[in-house]
Scaffold this active site. Sequence first.
Site, short mmCIF file in Angstrom:
data_model
loop_
_atom_site.label_atom_id
_atom_site.label_comp_id
_atom_site.label_asym_id
_atom_site.label_seq_id
_atom_site.Cartn_x
_atom_site.Cartn_y
_atom_site.Cartn_z
N TYR A 60 0.80 -1.13 0.33
CA TYR A 60 0.13 -0.14 0.09
C TYR A 60 0.92 1.40 -0.22
O TYR A 60 0.32 2.29 0.56
CB TYR A 60 -1.04 0.19 1.20
CG TYR A 60 -2.20 -0.84 1.20
CD1 TYR A 60 -3.12 -0.77 -0.20
CD2 TYR A 60 -2.56 -1.72 1.85
CE1 TYR A 60 -4.09 -1.39 -0.36
CE2 TYR A 60 -3.67 -2.63 1.99
CZ TYR A 60 -4.47 -2.30 0.59
OH TYR A 60 -5.80 -3.13 0.43
N PHE A 68 -5.43 6.76 7.25
CA PHE A 68 -5.82 5.44 7.42
C PHE A 68 -4.94 4.70 7.26
O PHE A 68 -5.04 3.14 7.45
CB PHE A 68 -7.07 5.11 6.71
CG PHE A 68 -7.32 5.14 5.51
CD1 PHE A 68 -6.41 4.25 4.42
CD2 PHE A 68 -7.48 6.18 4.73
CE1 PHE A 68 -6.52 4.40 3.26
CE2 PHE A 68 -7.70 6.47 3.38
CZ PHE A 68 -7.07 5.58 2.70
N ARG A 96 -11.62 -4.40 -11.62
CA ARG A 96 -12.35 -3.59 -10.84
C ARG A 96 -13.72 -3.47 -10.89
O ARG A 96 -14.39 -3.19 -9.74
CB ARG A 96 -11.49 -2.35 -11.13
CG ARG A 96 -10.10 -2.07 -11.03
CD ARG A 96 -9.58 -1.91 -9.75
NE ARG A 96 -9.87 -0.65 -9.12
CZ ARG A 96 -9.47 0.10 -8.05
NH1 ARG A 96 -8.70 -0.68 -7.09
NH2 ARG A 96 -10.11 1.13 -7.75
N THR A 102 -14.53 1.32 -3.97
CA THR A 102 -13.81 1.23 -2.71
C THR A 102 -15.01 1.29 -1.55
O THR A 102 -14.62 0.51 -0.72
CB THR A 102 -12.85 2.39 -2.71
OG1 THR A 102 -12.15 2.28 -3.79
CG2 THR A 102 -11.99 2.22 -1.21
N ARG A 113 -18.15 -6.06 -3.53
CA ARG A 113 -18.09 -5.12 -2.61
C ARG A 113 -19.67 -4.94 -2.36
O ARG A 113 -20.15 -4.78 -1.29
CB ARG A 113 -17.47 -3.75 -2.61
CG ARG A 113 -15.85 -4.28 -2.27
CD ARG A 113 -14.90 -3.10 -2.71
NE ARG A 113 -13.56 -3.56 -2.45
CZ ARG A 113 -12.67 -2.55 -2.93
NH1 ARG A 113 -12.93 -1.72 -3.91
NH2 ARG A 113 -11.36 -2.88 -2.80
N GLU A 137 2.52 -5.06 -8.54
CA GLU A 137 1.86 -5.91 -7.50
C GLU A 137 1.93 -7.38 -7.57
O GLU A 137 2.24 -8.21 -6.76
CB GLU A 137 0.36 -5.56 -7.30
CG GLU A 137 0.03 -4.24 -6.69
CD GLU A 137 -1.21 -3.87 -6.90
OE1 GLU A 137 -1.60 -2.43 -6.25
OE2 GLU A 137 -2.28 -4.54 -7.27
#
Length: 162
Positions: A60, A68, A96, A102, A113, A137
């Site tokens: 990240y 956060f 995505r 998000t 989600r 990644e």
Amino acid sequence: MLQEQEGYAAELERTFIAIKPDGVQRGLISEIISRFERKGFKLVAVKIVIPSKDFAEKHYHDLKERPFFNELCDFLSSGPVLAMVWEGEGAIKYGRKLIGATDPQKSEPGTIRGDLAVVVGRNIIHGSDGPETAKDEINLWFKPEELVNYTHNAEKWLYGDN
Ligand code: GDP
Ligand code: MG
């Protein structure tokens, strides 16, 4: 990557997808894998790992200025993560879409989600947001020899003959 086999050609790209500790602990592994698999994407790497805090911070790193960040990295390293690489035409962008926004409060119903998560800090899944991050990644989470190159039987039915 252009792959040409048996008379068809498809632009097959790879994306990094991870089920975070909340998704693993809630028993959502098969549900999530099934959505990617049924879409027509091909699983080319998978493993379950508990990332260290240091590793989570690397993953990240783009978010290190966000308030956060610390909590997020603590959470990612708090339990098992199912790390995967999925391949297919448009896999990064469409991955995505399958995942949704998000914040699960803003994710559409029908997305992972939207259907399966409630708050942004426990949104169960990660997906690369572009070609560069996908490459970085995949390289962070997997060794090259952990990625499996194969032709799936369904490819000619998914992509056609030309
Ligand atoms: P993603 O690419 O959709 O996962 O979203 P980002 O890359 O912007 O953020 C990475 C992760 O940080 C998200 O999946 C969330 O779990 C978490 N996150 C993002 N925004 C917030 C926030 O405002 N508060 C908290 N607690 N977590 C957040
Ligand atoms: Mg992101």
